[in-house]
Scaffold this motif. Structure first.
Motif, PDB file in Angstrom:
ATOM      1  N   ILE A   1      30.004  14.307   3.986  1.00  0.00           N
ATOM      2  CA  ILE A   1      29.650  15.297   2.974  1.00  0.00           C
ATOM      3  C   ILE A   1      30.848  15.492   2.049  1.00  0.00           C
ATOM      4  O   ILE A   1      31.944  15.816   2.503  1.00  0.00           O
ATOM      5  N   GLU A   2      30.636  15.297   0.761  1.00  0.00           N
ATOM      6  CA  GLU A   2      31.718  15.432  -0.211  1.00  0.00           C
ATOM      7  C   GLU A   2      31.976  16.905  -0.502  1.00  0.00           C
ATOM      8  O   GLU A   2      31.044  17.712  -0.593  1.00  0.00           O
ATOM      9  N   THR A   3      33.258  17.275  -0.653  1.00  0.00           N
ATOM     10  CA  THR A   3      33.612  18.667  -0.908  1.00  0.00           C
ATOM     11  C   THR A   3      34.068  18.871  -2.350  1.00  0.00           C
ATOM     12  O   THR A   3      34.603  17.963  -2.983  1.00  0.00           O
ATOM     13  N   VAL A   4      33.855  20.087  -2.851  1.00  0.00           N
ATOM     14  CA  VAL A   4      34.369  20.483  -4.158  1.00  0.00           C
ATOM     15  C   VAL A   4      35.825  20.895  -4.020  1.00  0.00           C
ATOM     16  O   VAL A   4      36.668  20.598  -4.850  1.00  0.00           O
ATOM     17  N   MET A   5      36.122  21.604  -2.936  1.00  0.00           N
ATOM     18  CA  MET A   5      37.487  21.965  -2.585  1.00  0.00           C
ATOM     19  C   MET A   5      37.552  22.183  -1.086  1.00  0.00           C
ATOM     20  O   MET A   5      36.545  22.495  -0.446  1.00  0.00           O
ATOM     21  N   SER A   6      38.730  22.002  -0.529  1.00  0.00           N
ATOM     22  CA  SER A   6      38.921  22.191   0.902  1.00  0.00           C
ATOM     23  C   SER A   6      40.386  22.516   1.141  1.00  0.00           C
ATOM     24  O   SER A   6      41.250  21.669   0.929  1.00  0.00           O
TER      25      SER A   6
ATOM     26  N   ALA B   1      34.345  24.185   0.117  1.00  0.00           N
ATOM     27  CA  ALA B   1      33.238  24.353  -0.816  1.00  0.00           C
ATOM     28  C   ALA B   1      32.502  23.030  -0.997  1.00  0.00           C
ATOM     29  O   ALA B   1      33.119  21.977  -1.127  1.00  0.00           O
ATOM     30  N   ILE B   2      31.181  23.127  -0.989  1.00  0.00           N
ATOM     31  CA  ILE B   2      30.329  21.940  -1.052  1.00  0.00           C
ATOM     32  C   ILE B   2      29.219  22.178  -2.071  1.00  0.00           C
ATOM     33  O   ILE B   2      28.552  23.222  -2.042  1.00  0.00           O
TER      34      ILE B   2
ATOM     35  N   GLU C   1      40.977  22.714  10.495  1.00  0.00           N
ATOM     36  CA  GLU C   1      41.033  21.258  10.650  1.00  0.00           C
ATOM     37  C   GLU C   1      39.773  20.705  11.302  1.00  0.00           C
ATOM     38  O   GLU C   1      39.223  19.697  10.861  1.00  0.00           O
ATOM     39  N   ALA C   2      39.322  21.370  12.364  1.00  0.00           N
ATOM     40  CA  ALA C   2      38.143  20.891  13.092  1.00  0.00           C
ATOM     41  C   ALA C   2      36.897  20.931  12.209  1.00  0.00           C
ATOM     42  O   ALA C   2      36.089  19.991  12.203  1.00  0.00           O
ATOM     43  N   VAL C   3      36.738  22.016  11.448  1.00  0.00           N
ATOM     44  CA  VAL C   3      35.564  22.149  10.583  1.00  0.00           C
ATOM     45  C   VAL C   3      35.633  21.145   9.431  1.00  0.00           C
ATOM     46  O   VAL C   3      34.639  20.481   9.100  1.00  0.00           O
ATOM     47  N   ALA C   4      36.816  21.006   8.818  1.00  0.00           N
ATOM     48  CA  ALA C   4      36.987  20.049   7.717  1.00  0.00           C
ATOM     49  C   ALA C   4      36.706  18.626   8.195  1.00  0.00           C
ATOM     50  O   ALA C   4      36.075  17.826   7.481  1.00  0.00           O
ATOM     51  N   GLN C   5      37.137  18.302   9.416  1.00  0.00           N
ATOM     52  CA  GLN C   5      36.897  16.964   9.961  1.00  0.00           C
ATOM     53  C   GLN C   5      35.410  16.750  10.227  1.00  0.00           C
ATOM     54  O   GLN C   5      34.877  15.656   9.992  1.00  0.00           O
ATOM     55  N   ALA C   6      34.730  17.797  10.697  1.00  0.00           N
ATOM     56  CA  ALA C   6      33.287  17.692  10.957  1.00  0.00           C
ATOM     57  C   ALA C   6      32.520  17.445   9.661  1.00  0.00           C
ATOM     58  O   ALA C   6      31.560  16.661   9.625  1.00  0.00           O
ATOM     59  N   VAL C   7      32.944  18.101   8.586  1.00  0.00           N
ATOM     60  CA  VAL C   7      32.319  17.883   7.273  1.00  0.00           C
ATOM     61  C   VAL C   7      32.567  16.443   6.814  1.00  0.00           C
ATOM     62  O   VAL C   7      31.653  15.756   6.327  1.00  0.00           O
ATOM     63  N   LYS C   8      33.801  15.975   7.010  1.00  0.00           N
ATOM     64  CA  LYS C   8      34.145  14.603   6.631  1.00  0.00           C
ATOM     65  C   LYS C   8      33.355  13.591   7.449  1.00  0.00           C
ATOM     66  O   LYS C   8      32.847  12.595   6.914  1.00  0.00           O
TER      67      LYS C   8
ATOM     68  N   GLN D   1      22.028  21.907   7.659  1.00  0.00           N
ATOM     69  CA  GLN D   1      23.033  20.908   8.047  1.00  0.00           C
ATOM     70  C   GLN D   1      24.421  21.542   8.137  1.00  0.00           C
ATOM     71  O   GLN D   1      25.163  21.324   9.104  1.00  0.00           O
ATOM     72  N   LEU D   2      24.763  22.353   7.139  1.00  0.00           N
ATOM     73  CA  LEU D   2      26.082  22.975   7.126  1.00  0.00           C
ATOM     74  C   LEU D   2      26.211  24.065   8.182  1.00  0.00           C
ATOM     75  O   LEU D   2      27.272  24.221   8.790  1.00  0.00           O
ATOM     76  N   MET D   3      25.146  24.816   8.399  1.00  0.00           N
ATOM     77  CA  MET D   3      25.202  25.863   9.428  1.00  0.00           C
ATOM     78  C   MET D   3      25.433  25.260  10.804  1.00  0.00           C
ATOM     79  O   MET D   3      26.179  25.813  11.623  1.00  0.00           O
ATOM     80  N   ASN D   4      24.826  24.106  11.060  1.00  0.00           N
ATOM     81  CA  ASN D   4      25.058  23.430  12.345  1.00  0.00           C
ATOM     82  C   ASN D   4      26.527  23.043  12.497  1.00  0.00           C
ATOM     83  O   ASN D   4      27.108  23.183  13.581  1.00  0.00           O
ATOM     84  N   ILE D   5      27.126  22.566  11.414  1.00  0.00           N
ATOM     85  CA  ILE D   5      28.551  22.204  11.452  1.00  0.00           C
ATOM     86  C   ILE D   5      29.398  23.444  11.714  1.00  0.00           C
ATOM     87  O   ILE D   5      30.315  23.426  12.546  1.00  0.00           O
TER      88      ILE D   5
END
Length: 249
Positions: A192-197, A141-142, A181-188, A151-155
């Motif tokens: 991009i800061e997350t609300v929860m992950s 969640a972001i 893991e791959a998606v969480a790493q791409a966000v990192k 930006q997020l859809m591209n990720i």
């Protein structure tokens, strides 16, 4: 579940856990120990351990604590032998509930979890009585101000995510557990800061509660979350965000 009440519920749960910082560390250490015992102490070859370590680091757990948790799991240093147990049951209003425990005393855990259900208007069910209503998914969640939809859809598309949902104040990325893991790493990597992950259980349908029944359901959730053996609680409970804040306050 409406986005508004979902995120209010998460905020309520997070606030309750933040008030018990030591409990968060205990849960994380148990998960690290179990993961290391089940799949070995090398996170590169043990995805569950890798995820547990990442969660511990996100909570600023000291590296020495993480190391000791791994060593207890691999048997390098002595420690309690934990067993994983999962309970399924029903809360007030027929809400489906799954409770994951890690315990060193099965009989105690069964007795105390059963008591928590019965004392708060619920009852334990048989194995697989409610699990069919849930699917294991990665959820990231972001906050809307932290990233835009494109930006997020591209990720999501490039890293292998399943979906991007608009949840009111937040964007919600859904993944299969294997892609989390791959998606969480791409966000990192995108800073991009997350609300929860986390990898969690998502219900296929939700049961909306109101008034005294909703308040009783919150008491059941709090009782389960407070239990030392409980690692995770999942439910298909939904309620009005304003009422949730009023009860929690």
């Amino acid at each position: 579940m409406s986005g508004h009440s979902k995120w209010a519920t998460i905020k309520h749960k997070k606030g309750a856990l933040d008030a018990k910082r030591g409990k968060i560390f205990t849960r994380l250490i148990k998960e690290i120990t179990i993961a290391a015992r089940a799949g070995g102490g090398d996170p590169d070859g043990n995805p569950r351990l890798r995820t547990a370590i990442a969660a511990a680091k996100a909570e600023n757990m000291p590296a020495d604590n993480i190391k000791r948790g791994i060593q207890r799991g691999t048997g390098e240093i002595p420690g309690l032998q934990y067993e994983e147990i999962s309970f399924e049951g029903y809360g007030p209003g027929g809400v489906a509930v799954i409770v994951d425990c890690t315990t060193d005393n099965r009989n105690r855990a069964v007795s105390e979890i059963r008591h928590a259900f019965s004392k708060n208007g619920g009852n334990l069910g048989e194995p697989n009585s409610v699990r069919f209503m849930f699917s294991k998914k990665g959820v990231i969640a972001i906050a809307k101000e932290a990233a835009n939809e494109e930006q997020l859809m591209n990720i999501v598309l490039e890293a292998g995510g399943d979906d991007l949902n608009d949840e009111g104040e937040n964007w919600e990325i859904i993944t299969e557990p294997s892609a989390y893991e791959a998606v969480a790493q791409a966000v990192k990597d995108a800073k991009i800061e997350t609300v929860m992950s986390e990898v969690t259980m998502i219900a296929s349908t939700y049961t909306k509660l109101e008034g005294a029944t909703a308040a009783q359901m919150l008491r059941l959730l709090d009782a389960l979350e407070d239990h030392d053996d409980v690692q995770n609680v999942y439910s298909n409970f939904d309620m009005d965000a304003n009422q949730l804040e009023e009860i929690a306050g």
